[in-house]
Write an enzyme that holds these catalytic residues in place. Structure first.
Site, mmCIF file in Angstrom:
data_model
loop_
_atom_site.group_PDB
_atom_site.id
_atom_site.type_symbol
_atom_site.label_atom_id
_atom_site.label_comp_id
_atom_site.label_asym_id
_atom_site.label_seq_id
_atom_site.Cartn_x
_atom_site.Cartn_y
_atom_site.Cartn_z
ATOM 1 N N ARG A 1 -7.138 -11.541 11.986
ATOM 2 C CA ARG A 1 -6.420 -10.909 10.888
ATOM 3 C C ARG A 1 -7.412 -10.240 9.933
ATOM 4 O O ARG A 1 -8.052 -10.899 9.109
ATOM 5 C CB ARG A 1 -5.584 -11.953 10.139
ATOM 6 C CG ARG A 1 -4.625 -11.381 9.097
ATOM 7 C CD ARG A 1 -3.860 -12.507 8.404
ATOM 8 N NE ARG A 1 -2.803 -12.010 7.539
ATOM 9 C CZ ARG A 1 -1.566 -11.709 7.924
ATOM 10 N NH1 ARG A 1 -1.237 -11.834 9.202
ATOM 11 N NH2 ARG A 1 -0.661 -11.266 7.080
ATOM 12 N N GLU B 1 -5.239 -8.244 -2.542
ATOM 13 C CA GLU B 1 -5.296 -8.312 -1.081
ATOM 14 C C GLU B 1 -4.381 -7.260 -0.507
ATOM 15 O O GLU B 1 -3.324 -6.961 -1.072
ATOM 16 C CB GLU B 1 -4.865 -9.707 -0.616
ATOM 17 C CG GLU B 1 -5.007 -9.956 0.879
ATOM 18 C CD GLU B 1 -3.717 -9.772 1.674
ATOM 19 O OE1 GLU B 1 -3.711 -10.098 2.874
ATOM 20 O OE2 GLU B 1 -2.707 -9.285 1.108
ATOM 21 N N ARG C 1 -8.152 -8.093 6.726
ATOM 22 C CA ARG C 1 -7.501 -7.731 5.474
ATOM 23 C C ARG C 1 -8.549 -7.280 4.452
ATOM 24 O O ARG C 1 -9.700 -7.694 4.491
ATOM 25 C CB ARG C 1 -6.692 -8.914 4.898
ATOM 26 C CG ARG C 1 -5.408 -9.221 5.654
ATOM 27 C CD ARG C 1 -4.435 -8.073 5.582
ATOM 28 N NE ARG C 1 -3.155 -8.339 6.224
ATOM 29 C CZ ARG C 1 -2.858 -8.055 7.481
ATOM 30 N NH1 ARG C 1 -3.783 -7.517 8.273
ATOM 31 N NH2 ARG C 1 -1.644 -8.283 7.969
ATOM 32 N N CYS D 1 0.854 -1.200 0.000
ATOM 33 C CA CYS D 1 0.000 0.000 0.000
ATOM 34 C C CYS D 1 0.885 1.244 0.000
ATOM 35 O O CYS D 1 1.742 1.413 0.852
ATOM 36 C CB CYS D 1 -0.886 -0.015 1.237
ATOM 37 S SG CYS D 1 -1.974 1.393 1.401
#
Length: 318
Positions: free
Chosen positions: A152, A108, A154, A70
Site C-alpha cells: 500500500r 495522508e 500512500r 484528492c
C-alpha cells in the site's frame, strides 16, 4: 496533545494519535455509514460536512489530522496561492490551519497525488502550506516496508508552524524501514461462513490461470495464495505473505475483494482490519459492501502511529 480528526472515516488517525497519548477534541465525516462505525467504536458521532462547519466551531488543537480526498484545482499553476484551493476539500484543511493555527498537521492521500493533474495539485498544496507559514516534509511510503503486510503506497505530509519551530526535516518524522514480522497467514480466520465464498465463475477464472502462476515458483512457504482482479483474461496472484492494496473498490462488489485461493473465499472484514493494523476489538459490520469501502479508504494505523510518535517527540523537544 489535542488533535482533530478530519475526513475521519473509520478513525484510523484517532487510534494512532490516542495510542501516542493524544486527545481527540473534534472529528468530522460526511459519509453516514462511516459515521455510524465511528460512533460504535468511539462513543461519539463525528460532525458532518466540514464545508458547513465554521472555524470558530472547531476547538483549539495542537495537531490537525486529515486524509482528504484528492481533487484538481481549477486554476492551479497560475497563482499557486490560497485562493487556488477554493472549491476543493483541501481548502477546508487550509482554512482551518489558517484560522486555528495548530502547531502541526499530518495529511495522508493516495500516492497518485504526486502526479495528479500533471503535478499541479501537489505544487498548489505545498505552495499554500508554505504561504500559511508551515514547514513541510512529505514522502510516499509503502506499508509493507514498515511492518504491515500490505502493498500500500500512500503520500504522507507533515508540517509544523515555522513561527515556532526551526530545523524541521524529513528525518525528524518518517520512520526507518523495517523487515516484516507478521504476514497474511497470521491474520487468517478459521471457520468462516459460506457467505464469503467466491462465485463459480470466479473459481473457473482462477483455475484458468493458476497453473501458469505456480510454474513461476514465486510462492513463499506457508503463505496463502491471494488472487485479485479476477477476470477471464487475467488473474493477479501472489503468495508472498503480503496483501495486495485494499481499495475502496472493494465496496463495489464483484471480485474486487482479494480472495484466498486455497480457501475459495474472499477476505473477511476482520482480516482486512488486521491488514490495516486496526486493533482486535474494533467493531465493524460483517459482509457488507459499505464496510469494505470504508476499509479501502482508511489509513494504515500503525504507520500513522509511527509518524505521529516522531512528530510528538519533535514538538515536545523544541
Amino acid at each position: 496533545m489535542k488533535f482533530i480528526d478530519l475526513f475521519a472515516g473509520l478513525g484510523g488517525f484517532r487510534i494512532a494519535l490516542e495510542n501516542n497519548g493524544g486527545k481527540c477534541v473534534f472529528s468530522s465525516e460526511i459519509d453516514k455509514y462511516a459515521r455510524e462505525t465511528y460512533k460504535n467504536n468511539f462513543g461519539e458521532e463525528p460532525s458532518g460536512d466540514i464545508i458547513q462547519i465554521k472555524s470558530e466551531e472547531i476547538p483549539n488543537h495542537d495537531i490537525l489530522c486529515a486524509g482528504f480526498p484528492c481533487q484538481p484545482f481549477s486554476i492551479a499553476g497560475k497563482r499557486l496561492g490560497f485562493e487556488d484551493a477554493r472549491g476543493t476539500l483541501f481548502f477546508e484543511v487550509a482554512r482551518i490551519l489558517k484560522d486555528k493555527r495548530p502547531k502541526a498537521f499530518i495529511l495522508e492521500n493516495v500516492a497518485g497525488i504526486v502526479s495528479h493533474d500533471e503535478g499541479k495539485t501537489l505544487n498548489t498544496i505545498i505552495s499554500i502550506l508554505g504561504e500559511l507559514e508551515y514547514s513541510v516534509v512529505w514522502k510516499v511510503l509503502n506499508a509493507k516496508d514498515y511492518g504491515i503486510p500490505q502493498n500500500r503506497n500512500r503520500w504522507y505530509c507533515v508540517g509544523v508552524d515555522k513561527r515556532i519551530f526551526s530545523n524541521f526535516s524529513e528525518k525528524d518524522i518518517f520512520p526507518a524501514k523495517t523487515k516484516l514480522a507478521t504476514f497474511i497467514s497470521d491474520f487468517i480466520e478459521k471457520n468462516v461462513n459460506s457467505s464469503y465464498n467466491v462465485s463459480e465463475i470466479a473459481k473457473k477464472n482462477m483455475e484458468i490461470h493458476i497453473t501458469a502462476f505456480l510454474e513461476k515458483g514465486k510462492c513463499k512457504e506457508n503463505q496463502p495464495i491471494i488472487a485479485n482482479n479476477i477476470r477471464p483474461s487475467k488473474v493477479s496472484f501472489s503468495a508472498t505473505g503480503i496483501s495486495p492494496c485494499l481499495t475502496a473498490k472493494m465496496g463495489t462488489g464483484g471480485n474486487n475483494v482479494p480472495v484466498i485461493y486455497t480457501l475459495g473465499r474472499k477476505l473477511t472484514e476482520k482480516e482486512c482490519l488486521r491488514i490495516m493494523s486496526f486493533p482486535e476489538d474494533y467493531k465493524i459490520k460483517a459482509n457488507y459492501s459499505q464496510t469494505y469501502k470504508q476499509l479501502g479508504n482508511s489509513v494504515v494505523v500503525k504507520l500513522i502511529e509511527q509518524i505521529a510518535k516522531n512528530l510528538i517527540v519533535f514538538l515536545k523537544s523544541r
